[in-house]
Motif scaffolding. Structure first.
Motif, PDB file in Angstrom:
ATOM      1  N   ASP A 160       0.806  -1.217   0.000  1.00 44.40           N
ATOM      2  CA  ASP A 160       0.000   0.000   0.000  1.00 44.40           C
ATOM      3  C   ASP A 160       0.843   1.272   0.000  1.00 44.40           C
ATOM      4  O   ASP A 160       0.583   2.206  -0.760  1.00 44.40           O
ATOM      5  N   ILE A 161       1.864   1.331   0.830  1.00 47.82           N
ATOM      6  CA  ILE A 161       2.676   2.540   0.942  1.00 47.82           C
ATOM      7  C   ILE A 161       3.457   2.778  -0.350  1.00 47.82           C
ATOM      8  O   ILE A 161       3.548   3.917  -0.831  1.00 47.82           O
ATOM      9  N   ILE A 162       3.982   1.722  -0.919  1.00 46.44           N
ATOM     10  CA  ILE A 162       4.728   1.854  -2.178  1.00 46.44           C
ATOM     11  C   ILE A 162       3.798   2.317  -3.290  1.00 46.44           C
ATOM     12  O   ILE A 162       4.170   3.164  -4.107  1.00 46.44           O
ATOM     13  N   ASP A 163       2.577   1.779  -3.314  1.00 50.20           N
ATOM     14  CA  ASP A 163       1.604   2.199  -4.319  1.00 50.20           C
ATOM     15  C   ASP A 163       1.293   3.689  -4.197  1.00 50.20           C
ATOM     16  O   ASP A 163       1.221   4.399  -5.207  1.00 50.20           O
ATOM     17  N   GLU A 164       1.124   4.171  -2.959  1.00 55.44           N
ATOM     18  CA  GLU A 164       0.843   5.593  -2.747  1.00 55.44           C
ATOM     19  C   GLU A 164       1.998   6.463  -3.219  1.00 55.44           C
ATOM     20  O   GLU A 164       1.794   7.507  -3.846  1.00 55.44           O
ATOM     21  N   LEU A 165       3.218   6.034  -2.925  1.00 57.14           N
ATOM     22  CA  LEU A 165       4.387   6.800  -3.371  1.00 57.14           C
ATOM     23  C   LEU A 165       4.491   6.838  -4.886  1.00 57.14           C
ATOM     24  O   LEU A 165       4.810   7.877  -5.475  1.00 57.14           O
ATOM     25  N   LEU A 166       4.231   5.712  -5.529  1.00 56.94           N
ATOM     26  CA  LEU A 166       4.283   5.680  -6.993  1.00 56.94           C
ATOM     27  C   LEU A 166       3.237   6.603  -7.602  1.00 56.94           C
ATOM     28  O   LEU A 166       3.520   7.318  -8.576  1.00 56.94           O
ATOM     29  N   ILE A 167       2.049   6.611  -7.036  1.00 53.63           N
ATOM     30  CA  ILE A 167       0.997   7.490  -7.546  1.00 53.63           C
ATOM     31  C   ILE A 167       1.396   8.949  -7.370  1.00 53.63           C
ATOM     32  O   ILE A 167       1.243   9.766  -8.279  1.00 53.63           O
ATOM     33  N   LYS A 168       1.938   9.298  -6.200  1.00 54.04           N
ATOM     34  CA  LYS A 168       2.352  10.680  -5.959  1.00 54.04           C
ATOM     35  C   LYS A 168       3.475  11.097  -6.902  1.00 54.04           C
ATOM     36  O   LYS A 168       3.487  12.217  -7.402  1.00 54.04           O
ATOM     37  N   LEU A 169       4.418  10.201  -7.134  1.00 57.69           N
ATOM     38  CA  LEU A 169       5.532  10.542  -8.022  1.00 57.69           C
ATOM     39  C   LEU A 169       5.089  10.705  -9.475  1.00 57.69           C
ATOM     40  O   LEU A 169       5.558  11.594 -10.171  1.00 57.69           O
ATOM     41  N   THR A 170       4.200   9.848  -9.916  1.00 55.30           N
ATOM     42  CA  THR A 170       3.789   9.921 -11.318  1.00 55.30           C
ATOM     43  C   THR A 170       2.832  11.074 -11.584  1.00 55.30           C
ATOM     44  O   THR A 170       2.788  11.587 -12.697  1.00 55.30           O
ATOM     45  N   LYS A 171       2.101  11.518 -10.550  1.00 54.77           N
ATOM     46  CA  LYS A 171       1.166  12.620 -10.735  1.00 54.77           C
ATOM     47  C   LYS A 171       1.762  13.974 -10.356  1.00 54.77           C
ATOM     48  O   LYS A 171       1.108  14.996 -10.525  1.00 54.77           O
ATOM     49  N   ALA A 172       2.982  13.984  -9.847  1.00 60.06           N
ATOM     50  CA  ALA A 172       3.597  15.232  -9.403  1.00 60.06           C
ATOM     51  C   ALA A 172       3.871  16.141 -10.600  1.00 60.06           C
ATOM     52  O   ALA A 172       4.235  15.691 -11.692  1.00 60.06           O
ATOM     53  N   LYS A 173       3.673  17.423 -10.367  1.00 61.18           N
ATOM     54  CA  LYS A 173       3.934  18.402 -11.414  1.00 61.18           C
ATOM     55  C   LYS A 173       5.432  18.503 -11.646  1.00 61.18           C
ATOM     56  O   LYS A 173       6.232  18.432 -10.725  1.00 61.18           O
ATOM     57  N   VAL A 174       5.790  18.697 -12.908  1.00 61.54           N
ATOM     58  CA  VAL A 174       7.196  18.883 -13.254  1.00 61.54           C
ATOM     59  C   VAL A 174       7.443  20.380 -13.273  1.00 61.54           C
ATOM     60  O   VAL A 174       6.785  21.134 -13.986  1.00 61.54           O
ATOM     61  N   LYS A 175       8.367  20.811 -12.444  1.00 62.29           N
ATOM     62  CA  LYS A 175       8.673  22.225 -12.340  1.00 62.29           C
ATOM     63  C   LYS A 175      10.077  22.456 -12.853  1.00 62.29           C
ATOM     64  O   LYS A 175      11.033  21.815 -12.403  1.00 62.29           O
ATOM     65  N   ARG A 176      10.197  23.354 -13.809  1.00 61.22           N
ATOM     66  CA  ARG A 176      11.506  23.684 -14.365  1.00 61.22           C
ATOM     67  C   ARG A 176      12.141  24.755 -13.509  1.00 61.22           C
ATOM     68  O   ARG A 176      11.553  25.798 -13.255  1.00 61.22           O
ATOM     69  N   ILE A 177      13.348  24.486 -13.036  1.00 64.20           N
ATOM     70  CA  ILE A 177      14.063  25.484 -12.256  1.00 64.20           C
ATOM     71  C   ILE A 177      15.448  25.657 -12.845  1.00 64.20           C
ATOM     72  O   ILE A 177      15.998  24.754 -13.468  1.00 64.20           O
ATOM     73  N   ILE A 178      15.979  26.842 -12.653  1.00 63.92           N
ATOM     74  CA  ILE A 178      17.332  27.133 -13.124  1.00 63.92           C
ATOM     75  C   ILE A 178      18.275  27.030 -11.935  1.00 63.92           C
ATOM     76  O   ILE A 178      18.052  27.667 -10.897  1.00 63.92           O
ATOM     77  N   VAL A 179      19.290  26.236 -12.095  1.00 67.82           N
ATOM     78  CA  VAL A 179      20.267  26.054 -11.032  1.00 67.82           C
ATOM     79  C   VAL A 179      21.517  26.849 -11.394  1.00 67.82           C
ATOM     80  O   VAL A 179      22.117  26.639 -12.442  1.00 67.82           O
ATOM     81  N   LYS A 180      21.870  27.774 -10.524  1.00 68.97           N
ATOM     82  CA  LYS A 180      23.067  28.575 -10.744  1.00 68.97           C
ATOM     83  C   LYS A 180      24.202  27.998  -9.914  1.00 68.97           C
ATOM     84  O   LYS A 180      24.072  27.841  -8.706  1.00 68.97           O
ATOM     85  N   GLU A 181      25.303  27.686 -10.566  1.00 64.38           N
ATOM     86  CA  GLU A 181      26.450  27.157  -9.849  1.00 64.38           C
ATOM     87  C   GLU A 181      27.343  28.299  -9.429  1.00 64.38           C
ATOM     88  O   GLU A 181      27.519  29.277 -10.139  1.00 64.38           O
ATOM     89  N   VAL A 182      27.894  28.172  -8.241  1.00 64.97           N
ATOM     90  CA  VAL A 182      28.729  29.247  -7.700  1.00 64.97           C
ATOM     91  C   VAL A 182      30.172  28.952  -7.954  1.00 64.97           C
ATOM     92  O   VAL A 182      30.646  27.889  -7.900  1.00 64.97           O
TER      93      VAL A 182
END
Length: 59
Positions: free
Chosen positions: A37-59
């Protein structure tokens, strides 16, 4: 008291690896006749999660 929310930022390769690892773990649990059950919930959350594009600045 509410549970805190956590955000995790993954690259597409990391996301793919996490999903495959959870699927492997789920298959192992099924072969051992244990609950998934817990693994199923995690898989559902991961597959339905929004993809957010972020810019990573290296120092």
């Amino acid at each position: 008291m509410r549970n805190p929310k956590y955000h995790i930022y993954l690259t597409p390769d990391e996301r793919h690896t996490v999903i495959n690892s959870l699927i492997d773990l789920r298959n192992d649990l099924i072969s051992q006749d244990k609950y998934t059950d817990i693994i199923d919930e995690l898989l559902i959350k991961l597959t339905k999660a929004k993809v957010k594009r972020i810019i990573v600045k290296e120092v």
